[in-house]
Design a protein around this motif. Structure first.
Motif, PDB file in Angstrom:
ATOM      1  N   GLY A  22       5.728 -22.428  -5.481  1.00  0.00           N
ATOM      2  CA  GLY A  22       7.078 -22.712  -5.950  1.00  0.00           C
ATOM      3  C   GLY A  22       7.190 -22.537  -7.458  1.00  0.00           C
ATOM      4  N   LEU A  23       6.197 -23.039  -8.180  1.00  0.00           N
ATOM      5  CA  LEU A  23       6.232 -22.916  -9.642  1.00  0.00           C
ATOM      6  C   LEU A  23       6.155 -21.455 -10.065  1.00  0.00           C
ATOM      7  CD1 LEU A  23       4.002 -25.925 -10.651  1.00  0.00           C
ATOM      8  CD2 LEU A  23       6.420 -25.645 -11.127  1.00  0.00           C
ATOM      9  N   GLY A  24       5.373 -20.670  -9.326  1.00  0.00           N
ATOM     10  CA  GLY A  24       5.270 -19.242  -9.636  1.00  0.00           C
ATOM     11  C   GLY A  24       6.582 -18.531  -9.384  1.00  0.00           C
ATOM     12  N   GLY A  31      -7.976 -12.239  -7.594  1.00  0.00           N
ATOM     13  CA  GLY A  31      -6.723 -12.412  -6.855  1.00  0.00           C
ATOM     14  C   GLY A  31      -5.535 -12.469  -7.799  1.00  0.00           C
ATOM     15  N   ALA A  32      -5.721 -13.171  -8.920  1.00  0.00           N
ATOM     16  CA  ALA A  32      -4.639 -13.271  -9.903  1.00  0.00           C
ATOM     17  C   ALA A  32      -4.270 -11.890 -10.436  1.00  0.00           C
ATOM     18  CB  ALA A  32      -5.062 -14.188 -11.045  1.00  0.00           C
ATOM     19  N   VAL A  33      -5.296 -11.111 -10.779  1.00  0.00           N
ATOM     20  CA  VAL A  33      -5.041  -9.788 -11.356  1.00  0.00           C
ATOM     21  C   VAL A  33      -4.392  -8.870 -10.327  1.00  0.00           C
ATOM     22  CG1 VAL A  33      -6.131  -7.730 -12.290  1.00  0.00           C
ATOM     23  CG2 VAL A  33      -6.873  -9.985 -13.052  1.00  0.00           C
ATOM     24  N   TRP A  38       0.483 -16.275  -9.693  1.00  0.00           N
ATOM     25  CA  TRP A  38       0.266 -17.573  -9.037  1.00  0.00           C
ATOM     26  C   TRP A  38       0.187 -17.407  -7.538  1.00  0.00           C
ATOM     27  CZ3 TRP A  38      -1.591 -20.513 -12.470  1.00  0.00           C
ATOM     28  CH2 TRP A  38      -1.141 -20.396 -13.785  1.00  0.00           C
ATOM     29  N   ALA A  39       1.021 -16.506  -7.005  1.00  0.00           N
ATOM     30  CA  ALA A  39       0.960 -16.276  -5.567  1.00  0.00           C
ATOM     31  C   ALA A  39      -0.403 -15.704  -5.189  1.00  0.00           C
ATOM     32  CB  ALA A  39       2.079 -15.337  -5.140  1.00  0.00           C
TER      33      ALA A  39
END
Ligand SMILES: Nc1ncnc2c1ncn2[C@@H]1O[C@H](COP(=O)(O)OP(=O)(O)OP(=O)(O)O)[C@@H](O)[C@H]1O
Ligand SMILES: [Mg+2]
Lengths: 403, 262
Positions: free
Chosen positions: A128-130, A174-176, A305-306
């Motif tokens: 949600g924040l992302g 994963g972030a990248v 973030w996802a």
């Protein structure tokens, strides 16, 4: 006078509802015995429900109108309460201490089942924040957010499967990869806004899911990937319970990290540019802000973030398949942002907790989850269009003393 | 000396409609130049072309920023053109309504600041200094324009005249060498217009910023401008000092049916 009028209108609504639901609620064709059943009792129930529903709704609206006319000082709004607490140092310290105490003692006080539910709620807080960066701050309606979540989860699952890469290495990867896909989606939709953007991003989300479902050689299709390792802690062998608690605290850490970063971004040169972009795209460009760059950073940072959420999700469930990444996930995450309060961090956190925890604890209603979501959304948009805790943006205030 | 803005042979087609037809216009350093013409003449389209919102069909737009060489800016993105030093206001006010007056001006500072994503997250000393500077610089602009009293108000809550001036403040914050004003006096009362007149002269004299403005208020145009360009149906029909324009029969004819008095 008014009462009889109301009763008359409610009766009318009840009749109208009985008429509308007549074909599905009353008539039932029994195909086995080839007879038609007439269930008049249902009609009566619909009528009664319609009458009371309409009556209550009306009185509710009337009260609301009254309330709007003269703002009732007795009703304490949640937002005001939050502001009061955060405004007062002692109160805010106390609130923080209570929250911290609860958060730390939670895994020791509750069952494994509860902890697991809490972990998924925390993952949604992060998602949600992302998404809040994209939708709440930059004002880009993204309905394909789940795609990045899937990308993160599959990135970890596949990297681990093929190369034995562990959780902690996979998390930044994963972030990248999430950010990369964010830009990949962002680039072609730079010129789109509003509904058009929503449709294209929704399509993107579905494309990713369909690829995962059908490209068997790559993702093993609908049967998914199993035996994904849980996060490691210096190579310790952990029991299921230990490791669940570990993931719980890891998630708490991630959520705090997310809040920290999003908060900083929000109150920075870039955050200002996002808000300006949301307010007026043309003026924003004319004032020297690179629209493409600003939009792409929003997409990329949101997707980051996802991507990380996906990695954690895969590690938590140890099994993933495309069914976890349907359009409904995107809708739920969007609901979290909208219901919680667009642009408001506290709002999004509480939105996620309410929307994910409530259905879990109201198992009886879980089949009607979407229905309840719909009703809540409509009711919220009528009574609290700003969300549970609307965005009280900390604006840049100028004080003379600053000189 | 080179003109700071030299537009040559500029044309803009919208499908079959030729909104600008081989237009020439130039602005020299330190000048206040007015662009006038009846409604629909293509004045706003001209602004949109030279600020990168539209890409003109034909022609050249050349700018010579101070201490820089001549540069052709056709087809550059609006933000690049602003960065090069041409800032504008809009005919229909385009503020950021839900941001405060100060934040609106800070957006104008954006292209002169440098903090990136990492800077925003870590907020090192340099970034914090930069942000503080942005706040004080923006406030200084507001003081100059006479909007300091509204500093923490939301832009949408400002009175109309103040909103128009906030657009000017926001544009000034980008540190332009040429300020483009699209009907800055529209909707202002005579007193506000008079203040605007003084403000524009002050911007030119103390900030050394040249000004190109579109305006329908002939009294303001005649008293302000060094030179005037007149357009009709996308073509330039006259150019010259205010006195020449006032008595030019072509101009009077173009304005026939409208009020043309000064
Ligand atoms: N994006 C567009 N697409 C098609 N036609 C346009 C577009 N923008 C402007 N026009 C047309 O170009 C012509 C010039 O419009 P413009 O807005 O530049 O006039 P103006 O001189 O600014 O008028 P006003 O004094 O009323 O502001 C008009 O006929 C207008 O309809
Ligand atoms: Mg115009």
């Amino acid at each position: 006078m008014i009462l009889s009028e109301e009763i008359k209108k409610s009766l009318l609504a009840a009749v109208w509802f009985m008429f509308l639901t007549f074909p599905i609620m009353v008539i039932r064709v029994n195909t086995v015995q080839n007879i038609v059943e007439w269930r008049w009792k249902n009609m009566l129930l619909v009528g009664i429900a319609g009458f009371f529903g309409s009556f209550l709704g009306r009185s509710f609206f009337r009260q609301k109108e009254k309330g709007e006319k003269k703002a009732d000082p007795n009703t304490i709004s949640v937002a005001a309460l939050v502001q009061k607490i955060t405004g007062n140092q002692r109160l805010s310290r106390l609130a923080l201490a209570v929250i911290a105490g609860f958060v730390i003692s939670f895994p020791f006080a509750f069952s494994l089942y509860q902890i697991n539910i809490m972990i998924s709620a925390l993952i949604y807080v992060m998602l949600g924040l992302g998404l809040n960066i994209v939708v709440g701050l930059a004002g880009l309606l993204d309905l394909g957010y789940v795609a990045f979540y899937a990308v993160g989860a599959y990135a970890y699952a596949l990297l681990n499967h093929h190369f034995g890469i562990g959780f902690w290495t996979a998390l930044p990867i994963g972030a990248v990869i999430g950010a990369f896909f964010g830009i990949l989606l962002g680039y072609p939709v730079l010129r789109l806004r509003g509904d058009y953007l929503a449709i294209v991003t929704m399509g993107f989300g579905e494309i990713i899911r369909l690829i995962l479902e059908n490209w068997n050689a790559f993702s093993r299709g609908p049967s998914g990937i199993a035996h994904i390792p849980r996060p490691a802690l210096f190579g310790w062998e952990m029991s299921l319970e230990m490791s669940t608690k570990y993931i719980y605290f890891l998630m708490i850490g991630m959520v705090l990290f997310t809040i920290f970063v999003v908060n900083r971004l929000q109150h920075s040169r870039i955050g200002r540019a996002w808000i300006a972009l949301r307010e007026d795209e043309i003026a924003c460009q004319a004032m020297g802000i690179d629209k493409a760059k600003t939009k792409l950073t929003a997409f990329a940072l949101g997707a980051t973030w996802a991507g990380m959420g996906g990695v954690i999700f895969a590690a938590k469930t140890t099994f993933i398949n495309p069914a976890s990444f349907t359009i409904w996930e995107s809708v739920i995450i969007l609901c979290i942002v909208v219901l919680g309060g667009m642009g408001s961090i506290v709002g999004v956190v509480s939105g996620a907790l309410v929307l994910i925890l409530l259905p879990e604890y109201l198992r009886a209603f879980s089949e009607y989850r979407m229905l309840v979501f719909g009703v809540i959304l409509v009711v919220m948009m009528i009574f609290r269009p700003g969300g549970i805790i609307p965005d009280v943006r900390r604006t840049y205030q100028f004080r003379k003393e600053e000189h | 000396m080179e003109p700071i803005l030299a537009v040559k042979n500029l044309s803009m087609n919208f499908g079959g409609l030729r909104a600008l037809d081989r237009l020439d216009l130039d602005v020299n350093q330190g000048e206040i130049v007015a662009l006038i013409g009846p409604n629909g003449a293509g004045k706003t389209t001209f602004f949109n072309c030279i600020t990168g919102i539209y890409t003109p069909t034909e022609g050249d737009i050349l700018i010579t920023p101070p201490r820089n060489s001549v540069q052709r800016i056709n087809g550059l993105k609006p933000n690049t053109i602003t960065e090069l030093g041409m800032a504008r206001t809009f005919q229909n006010i385009r503020l950021f309504p839900k941001m405060t007056v100060l934040e609106n001006v800070m957006i104008g500072r954006h292209c002169r600041l440098s903090a990136g994503i990492l800077g925003a997250v870590f907020q090192g000393k340099k970034v914090r200094k930069e942000e503080e500077r942005a706040v004080t610089d923006s406030y200084a602009v507001l003081e100059k324009i006479g909007l300091a009293q509204f500093v923490n108000d939301l832009a949408m809550n400002l009175p109309y005249g103040a909103q128009r001036r906030l657009e000017i403040a926001r544009a000034l914050a980008t540190e332009p060498f040429l300020l483009l004003l699209d009907e800055p006096a529209a909707g202002m009362n005579p007193q506000e217009t008079q203040e605007l007149n003084e403000l524009i002269v002050r911007i030119r004299d103390t900030e050394k910023i040249s000004i190109l403005l579109i305006e329908h208020d002939m009294k303001l145009v005649m008293s302000l401008s060094d030179r005037i360009f007149v357009m009709d149906y996308g073509k330039k029909i006259a150019q010259g000092a205010p006195r020449e324009i006032k008595s030019n029969p072509v101009v009077i004819k173009a304005y026939l049916g409208e009020e043309f008095h000064a």
